[in-house]
Write an enzyme that holds these catalytic residues in place. Sequence first.
Site, mmCIF file in Angstrom:
data_model
loop_
_atom_site.group_PDB
_atom_site.id
_atom_site.type_symbol
_atom_site.label_atom_id
_atom_site.label_comp_id
_atom_site.label_asym_id
_atom_site.label_seq_id
_atom_site.Cartn_x
_atom_site.Cartn_y
_atom_site.Cartn_z
ATOM 1 C CE LYS A 132 -2.552 3.416 1.994
ATOM 2 N NZ LYS A 132 -2.082 4.673 2.623
ATOM 3 C CG ASP A 147 -7.124 1.681 -15.272
ATOM 4 O OD1 ASP A 147 -7.318 1.780 -14.041
ATOM 5 O OD2 ASP A 147 -7.825 0.968 -16.015
#
Length: 409
Positions: free
Chosen positions: A245, A261
């Site tokens: 993360k 994206d």
Amino acid sequence: MSEKFYQLSPEKRLEKMTTDESLQRFFLARQSSEMPDLIENYVADFKLPEGVLPDLTVNEKHYRVPMVVEEPSVVAAAANGARMVALGGGFQEEGQSQALVGGQLLFLDADLDALGEYIEANEAAIFETAALAKPSLVARGDGLKKVDFRIIDQRHSVLELSVQSGKAMGANAVNTILEAVKDVMAPFSEKLVGAILTNAGHGAEVSVSAQLPVEIVGGIKAAERIVSLSEFGKVDSDRAVTENKGIFNGLSAVLLATGNDYRAVEAAGHAFASQSGHYQSLSSWQLSADQKFLQGRLTLPLNIGILGGAIGALPMAQKNLELMGNPTVAELKAIMLSVGLANNLAALKAVSGKGIQEGHMRMQARALAIQVGASGSEVNRVADRLAKEKTIDEKTATRILGEERQHDA
């Protein structure tokens, strides 16, 4: 006949949803002429802050890197990590990245032997059909490069196409090619479940590395703690989730800033992190044989572009690429991974040292100061005082802002 919701103008959609005039005015004030056609049922622009990593060294070149993110400490952490690595010579790209995007034709309960033989016999027709479907790709030297037949189990099998997409991410091109190739596979159409690109990024893996003297992170003991913490990301999936993360904190901020994206890249990254059967950190840190250097490496699949799609429709994305010096696709990939590894280094150093909370609280104090109405020079003054308080919350921030304004009066 009344218009359907998606056919309404943004203004009429707001009228249809609410009678609260103040809420309508709020959304109306945040509409633009650039965004309505990008998504369905548009009502307003949702803004995120953009910051700049002022100096990132990759392959001995210096870049200014725009980052779009709402988490307070991400840009600061990227700048800190980039600064440390620059002192060791900067980040280096390893190998040559490929602009490959995969496509799949998915078959269920097909005769596997017959299907495999048919694909082998018609491979030339598949390539010819793909070229006719996207002649512009072929003219640039891109297009379909590889065909594979993969048997998953007795019921499931896949015809996989690898398409070189060039400067674009290539999703639309791959889907166009797949639709055309479906005609070649007509004898097996009843067994064909679907045809769609895959975001897995096989063949599009990219790696960057960094090497810096252990003194830069605080000496050999500090470097050893960073290495030990990195090792936890290889053996404990819970630690790996948090570490990855942190990597995507930086990487996805650059993806967003350039109109790419980020969801596809993150999905591919998490799948890549699980390829051993055990979810692991995407990065690794170790000491050199002579223990004088801390060495880091980050690898993951990266399908991105510098034109087409949202990039071409978002002026900010185009200007951000210009701000970076209009990098090539390969350069942009290396930049993105370097930012991810910079964030990773900064986080590992913080967690293995004083802890990450101190820096987070300083940034949280700034966010709270703004939230309660501080502006201009008030923000730093309120944040500085708030960071020293035992309780850092909205009530405390409001009190401090009131005291500061009373002092200024």
